[in-house]
Design a protein around this motif. Structure first.
Motif, PDB file in Angstrom:
ATOM      1  N   SER A  47      -1.314  -2.266  -4.326  1.00 46.64           N
ATOM      2  CA  SER A  47      -2.723  -2.241  -3.987  1.00 46.64           C
ATOM      3  C   SER A  47      -3.375  -3.591  -4.263  1.00 46.64           C
ATOM      4  O   SER A  47      -2.892  -4.367  -5.075  1.00 46.64           O
ATOM      5  CB  SER A  47      -3.419  -1.143  -4.796  1.00 46.64           C
ATOM      6  OG  SER A  47      -4.768  -1.060  -4.447  1.00 46.64           O
ATOM      7  N   ASP A  50      -9.650  -4.621  -3.278  1.00 44.04           N
ATOM      8  CA  ASP A  50     -10.521  -3.957  -2.291  1.00 44.04           C
ATOM      9  C   ASP A  50     -10.146  -2.493  -2.068  1.00 44.04           C
ATOM     10  O   ASP A  50     -10.978  -1.694  -1.653  1.00 44.04           O
ATOM     11  CB  ASP A  50     -10.479  -4.692  -0.951  1.00 44.04           C
ATOM     12  CG  ASP A  50     -11.062  -6.087  -1.054  1.00 44.04           C
ATOM     13  OD1 ASP A  50     -11.792  -6.362  -2.029  1.00 44.04           O
ATOM     14  OD2 ASP A  50     -10.788  -6.909  -0.161  1.00 44.04           O
ATOM     15  N   CYS A  51      -8.892  -2.129  -2.321  1.00 48.24           N
ATOM     16  CA  CYS A  51      -8.426  -0.760  -2.062  1.00 48.24           C
ATOM     17  C   CYS A  51      -8.401   0.105  -3.320  1.00 48.24           C
ATOM     18  O   CYS A  51      -8.155   1.310  -3.229  1.00 48.24           O
ATOM     19  CB  CYS A  51      -7.024  -0.796  -1.454  1.00 48.24           C
ATOM     20  SG  CYS A  51      -6.932  -1.687   0.094  1.00 48.24           S
ATOM     21  N   ILE A  54     -10.482   3.491  -3.599  1.00 47.24           N
ATOM     22  CA  ILE A  54     -10.156   4.625  -2.733  1.00 47.24           C
ATOM     23  C   ILE A  54      -9.317   5.622  -3.527  1.00 47.24           C
ATOM     24  O   ILE A  54      -8.311   5.253  -4.127  1.00 47.24           O
ATOM     25  CB  ILE A  54      -9.397   4.159  -1.473  1.00 47.24           C
ATOM     26  CG1 ILE A  54     -10.273   3.192  -0.679  1.00 47.24           C
ATOM     27  CG2 ILE A  54      -8.983   5.351  -0.622  1.00 47.24           C
ATOM     28  CD1 ILE A  54      -9.579   2.539   0.486  1.00 47.24           C
ATOM     29  N   LYS A  59      -4.808   7.035   2.068  1.00 48.09           N
ATOM     30  CA  LYS A  59      -5.804   6.093   2.576  1.00 48.09           C
ATOM     31  C   LYS A  59      -5.727   4.761   1.835  1.00 48.09           C
ATOM     32  O   LYS A  59      -5.937   3.706   2.429  1.00 48.09           O
ATOM     33  CB  LYS A  59      -7.201   6.693   2.459  1.00 48.09           C
ATOM     34  CG  LYS A  59      -7.415   7.802   3.455  1.00 48.09           C
ATOM     35  CD  LYS A  59      -8.832   8.260   3.500  1.00 48.09           C
ATOM     36  CE  LYS A  59      -8.885   9.420   4.470  1.00 48.09           C
ATOM     37  NZ  LYS A  59     -10.148   9.654   5.030  1.00 48.09           N
ATOM     38  N   ARG A  60      -5.392   4.808   0.542  1.00 48.94           N
ATOM     39  CA  ARG A  60      -5.224   3.581  -0.233  1.00 48.94           C
ATOM     40  C   ARG A  60      -4.035   2.783   0.313  1.00 48.94           C
ATOM     41  O   ARG A  60      -4.085   1.572   0.438  1.00 48.94           O
ATOM     42  CB  ARG A  60      -5.008   3.886  -1.715  1.00 48.94           C
ATOM     43  CG  ARG A  60      -4.952   2.619  -2.555  1.00 48.94           C
ATOM     44  CD  ARG A  60      -4.698   2.872  -4.004  1.00 48.94           C
ATOM     45  NE  ARG A  60      -5.693   3.755  -4.552  1.00 48.94           N
ATOM     46  CZ  ARG A  60      -5.520   4.458  -5.656  1.00 48.94           C
ATOM     47  NH1 ARG A  60      -4.398   4.395  -6.319  1.00 48.94           N
ATOM     48  NH2 ARG A  60      -6.474   5.236  -6.112  1.00 48.94           N
ATOM     49  N   CYS A  63      -5.065   1.236   3.604  1.00 49.30           N
ATOM     50  CA  CYS A  63      -5.968   0.123   3.313  1.00 49.30           C
ATOM     51  C   CYS A  63      -5.157  -1.116   2.922  1.00 49.30           C
ATOM     52  O   CYS A  63      -5.400  -2.210   3.424  1.00 49.30           O
ATOM     53  CB  CYS A  63      -6.924   0.516   2.190  1.00 49.30           C
ATOM     54  SG  CYS A  63      -7.946  -0.846   1.570  1.00 49.30           S
ATOM     55  N   PHE A  64      -4.183  -0.939   2.056  1.00 49.20           N
ATOM     56  CA  PHE A  64      -3.350  -2.060   1.608  1.00 49.20           C
ATOM     57  C   PHE A  64      -2.603  -2.677   2.785  1.00 49.20           C
ATOM     58  O   PHE A  64      -2.592  -3.903   2.957  1.00 49.20           O
ATOM     59  CB  PHE A  64      -2.366  -1.595   0.538  1.00 49.20           C
ATOM     60  CG  PHE A  64      -1.384  -2.651   0.134  1.00 49.20           C
ATOM     61  CD1 PHE A  64      -1.779  -3.724  -0.640  1.00 49.20           C
ATOM     62  CD2 PHE A  64      -0.066  -2.571   0.538  1.00 49.20           C
ATOM     63  CE1 PHE A  64      -0.877  -4.720  -1.000  1.00 49.20           C
ATOM     64  CE2 PHE A  64       0.847  -3.553   0.183  1.00 49.20           C
ATOM     65  CZ  PHE A  64       0.441  -4.622  -0.597  1.00 49.20           C
TER      66      PHE A  64
END
Length: 159
Positions: A47, A50-51, A54, A59-60, A63-64
């Motif tokens: 990660s 910014d992530c 979450i 979803k994390r 995002c990564f």
């Protein structure tokens, strides 16, 4: 009644031996535990800051991957890859995140890559893919572990 309670107590104490179970050895327990672990999945994916906020694991992860693909694309947009190789529109980049939070990038070329100078592309990628934000490594059972994944990076043609 007194004799009956004594007989019942005697029966109760002697029947405990029927409930004893064989205790497995350490090796058996270890092997059982090792077999129950899914080694292909991690508890937490790598990660970036910014992530982190979450909560949903999936979803994390997405995002990564999106942020990493975007960062790689931005770093390669300033280079001449798209001019040197206009037919090359996507590069598969194998990203390795080590437990000490360092990263390694390796381009993955298809079998028809003889049309490209893979050594030159590799050197351009290694020169450009530096100075990434801090990445937290993947976690498996509370321990940082090495993870690898392949990101498709789209090269935009310069206009």
């Amino acid at each position: 009644m007194k004799h009956f309670s004594l007989f019942l107590a005697f029966l109760l104490f002697n029947s405990c031996q029927y409930f004893e179970k064989q205790v497995p050895s350490e090796k058996e327990l270890l092997q059982k535990e090792l077999k129950s672990i899914n080694w292909k999945e991690v508890d937490e994916y790598p990660s970036v800051v910014d992530c982190e906020k979450i909560g949903n694991k999936q979803k994390r992860r997405e995002c990564f991957f999106e942020i990493m693909a975007q960062l790689i694309q931005e770093k390669l947009d300033i280079d001449s890859l798209s001019i040197l190789y206009p037919e090359l529109d996507t590069i598969q980049v194998k990203v390795t995140v080590f437990p000490d939070a360092t990263m390694k990038f390796e381009p993955q070329f298809s079998k028809d890559s003889v049309a490209y100078d893979t050594i030159k592309i590799d050197s351009i990628l290694h020169a450009r893919l530096v100075d990434f934000p801090k990445v937290n490594p993947a976690i498996k059972r509370g321990i940082p572990v090495k993870t690898q994944f392949i990101l498709p990076v789209i090269l935009k043609a310069k206009e």
